[in-house]
Scaffold this active site. Structure first.
Site, PDB file in Angstrom:
ATOM      1  N   LYS A  34      -9.038   2.860   3.677  1.00 51.20           N
ATOM      2  CA  LYS A  34      -8.227   1.913   4.443  1.00 51.20           C
ATOM      3  C   LYS A  34      -8.309   2.158   5.948  1.00 51.20           C
ATOM      4  O   LYS A  34      -8.128   3.281   6.422  1.00 51.20           O
ATOM      5  CB  LYS A  34      -6.773   2.001   3.964  1.00 51.20           C
ATOM      6  CG  LYS A  34      -5.848   0.921   4.503  1.00 51.20           C
ATOM      7  CD  LYS A  34      -4.513   1.033   3.789  1.00 51.20           C
ATOM      8  CE  LYS A  34      -3.500   0.004   4.233  1.00 51.20           C
ATOM      9  NZ  LYS A  34      -2.235   0.137   3.469  1.00 51.20           N
TER      10      LYS A  34
ATOM     11  N   ASN B 201      -6.351   6.677   2.101  1.00 44.87           N
ATOM     12  CA  ASN B 201      -5.896   5.629   1.196  1.00 44.87           C
ATOM     13  C   ASN B 201      -7.160   4.887   0.779  1.00 44.87           C
ATOM     14  O   ASN B 201      -7.762   4.178   1.579  1.00 44.87           O
ATOM     15  CB  ASN B 201      -4.904   4.702   1.911  1.00 44.87           C
ATOM     16  CG  ASN B 201      -4.236   3.724   0.970  1.00 44.87           C
ATOM     17  OD1 ASN B 201      -4.745   3.428  -0.100  1.00 44.87           O
ATOM     18  ND2 ASN B 201      -3.105   3.191   1.393  1.00 44.87           N
TER      19      ASN B 201
ATOM     20  N   GLU C 289      -3.340  -1.231  -4.977  1.00 45.16           N
ATOM     21  CA  GLU C 289      -3.385  -0.079  -4.075  1.00 45.16           C
ATOM     22  C   GLU C 289      -2.514   1.041  -4.649  1.00 45.16           C
ATOM     23  O   GLU C 289      -1.476   0.787  -5.256  1.00 45.16           O
ATOM     24  CB  GLU C 289      -2.839  -0.509  -2.717  1.00 45.16           C
ATOM     25  CG  GLU C 289      -2.706   0.607  -1.684  1.00 45.16           C
ATOM     26  CD  GLU C 289      -1.941   0.167  -0.442  1.00 45.16           C
ATOM     27  OE1 GLU C 289      -2.308   0.592   0.658  1.00 45.16           O
ATOM     28  OE2 GLU C 289      -0.972  -0.612  -0.578  1.00 45.16           O
TER      29      GLU C 289
ATOM     30  N   GLU D 209       2.423   5.801   6.111  1.00 50.59           N
ATOM     31  CA  GLU D 209       0.970   5.819   5.904  1.00 50.59           C
ATOM     32  C   GLU D 209       0.250   6.493   7.066  1.00 50.59           C
ATOM     33  O   GLU D 209      -0.771   7.153   6.879  1.00 50.59           O
ATOM     34  CB  GLU D 209       0.455   4.405   5.679  1.00 50.59           C
ATOM     35  CG  GLU D 209       0.887   3.827   4.340  1.00 50.59           C
ATOM     36  CD  GLU D 209       0.100   2.604   3.947  1.00 50.59           C
ATOM     37  OE1 GLU D 209      -1.148   2.678   3.965  1.00 50.59           O
ATOM     38  OE2 GLU D 209       0.729   1.573   3.631  1.00 50.59           O
TER      39      GLU D 209
ATOM     40  N   ASN E 279       0.831  -2.694  -1.781  1.00 47.34           N
ATOM     41  CA  ASN E 279       2.218  -2.305  -2.079  1.00 47.34           C
ATOM     42  C   ASN E 279       3.021  -2.757  -0.868  1.00 47.34           C
ATOM     43  O   ASN E 279       2.956  -2.109   0.187  1.00 47.34           O
ATOM     44  CB  ASN E 279       2.354  -0.789  -2.225  1.00 47.34           C
ATOM     45  CG  ASN E 279       1.780  -0.218  -3.506  1.00 47.34           C
ATOM     46  OD1 ASN E 279       2.454   0.458  -4.266  1.00 47.34           O
ATOM     47  ND2 ASN E 279       0.502  -0.453  -3.727  1.00 47.34           N
TER      48      ASN E 279
ATOM     49  N   CYS F 239      -4.317  -3.714   1.234  1.00 41.57           N
ATOM     50  CA  CYS F 239      -2.976  -4.032   1.718  1.00 41.57           C
ATOM     51  C   CYS F 239      -2.946  -4.607   3.134  1.00 41.57           C
ATOM     52  O   CYS F 239      -3.317  -5.754   3.355  1.00 41.57           O
ATOM     53  CB  CYS F 239      -2.085  -2.799   1.594  1.00 41.57           C
ATOM     54  SG  CYS F 239      -0.316  -3.154   1.702  1.00 41.57           S
TER      55      CYS F 239
END
Length: 316
Positions: free
Chosen positions: A126, A109, A49, A145, A196, A171
């Site tokens: 994401k 993302n 990611e 995020e 991550n 993730c």
């Protein structure tokens, strides 16, 4: 046992990417690992990611600054094109995570799936964004995020490519059972994802060992319950003093770990994955058509979170 269909499946873990590292420096590392994976028989390589930059959501900044420094407006672009060229030359596909800024200025993302000809054949944005969108000045770092990204605009998909049915996640998605079941219901054979994951939880005092424990049991249980191979690539180690877990791994549909990283540096794992292994479980333990009872699962889509218990009929 089903007829064996083999795929050389690789995970390319990355060590730290620092703020001072350029895209060109990072892409050189990705190219080196793609070449190594090819030399070890891989046909598909999973990168992490946000592979092209440091994990920038740990820093408080204006959205405009983040987008100017860390997002990609096009893909491939001049910095990343050499990786696509190598994929085509070597005949190896890959999954790559990065921060995407759409032509309409929407930040996601994102992960892409690139086939062995160097063509983008799939894109995933994401859905399960973790963290917060407010500034927490007392925290050791931020996890922004929810500030920097928009929730993905398409459901989980599965793509027929490179001789397999491949699904993508990113993730935090790996922690949610709905992620895996959505792809398994589309007959996914492999689920690929990058992550991550900070080794420190800024929201409550979680023991550090649980970060790796939860990472592994989530992948193992999900691979088994959904009859898929799971291939998860970390960006890890200490980025400018901020540590993230490694533990990159390839998990078989049996729930067993087929390969796991032993460092927090750039490291390539390769498994000759028998795709027929998942079929064995689909025809027996997890034969969805025979055993699932979706008429009893309605709360999964009716509610976002827990609510009052429903009245139950008396036992006759």
């Amino acid at each position: 046992m089903a007829d064996k269909r083999k795929m050389g499946l690789a995970v390319a873990q990355m060590g730290p990417v620092h703020l001072a590292d350029t895209r060109a420096m990072v892409v050189r590392r990705l190219r080196d690992m793609l070449a190594e994976a090819h030399g070890r028989g891989a046909r598909m390589v999973v990168f992490p990611e946000l592979a092209l930059t440091t994990f920038f959501p740990r820093y408080w900044m204006e959205d405009s600054e983040a987008q100017a420094r860390f997002f990609e407006a096009t893909m491939p672009n001049a910095d990343v094109q050499p990786l696509f060229d190598d994929a085509r030359r070597l005949g190896v596909g890959f999954y790559l995570g990065y921060a995407e800024l759409t032509p309409r200025g929407v930040p996601y993302n994102t992960a892409i799936l690139v086939d062995e000809t160097g063509k983008i054949v799939g894109k995933y944005r994401k859905i399960h964004l973790p963290g917060h969108d407010d500034h927490k000045p007392d925290a050791p770092f931020q996890h922004l995020e929810k500030k920097f990204f928009t929730v993905g605009d398409e459901p989980f998909g599965v793509w027929d490519t490179m001789g397999a049915r491949i699904g993508m996640a990113l993730c935090n998605d790996r922690r949610w059972p709905e992620t895996w079941r959505m792809m398994s219901l589309q007959s996914a054979e492999i689920v690929v994802l990058g992550y991550n994951t900070p080794s420190v939880n800024i929201h409550w005092p979680e023991p550090v060992h649980l970060r790796m424990h939860h990472h592994l049991i989530t992948l193992q249980a999900s691979a088994y319950q959904n009859c898929v191979w799971a291939a998860a690539a970390a960006k890890c180690g200490s980025e400018d003093g901020f540590h993230m877990i490694g533990g990159s791994v390839i998990v078989a549909p049996t729930g067993e770990i087929a390969a796991q990283a032993v460092t927090e540096d750039d490291e390539v794992l390769v498994v000759n994955a028998d795709l027929g292994l998942g079929d064995t479980f689909r025809k027996n333990v997890f034969d969805f058509a025979r055993h699932r009872r979706p008429e009893h699962y309605s709360l999964i889509t009716e509610r976002v979170g827990p609510g009052a218990a429903l009245p139950r009929n008396p036992i006759e």
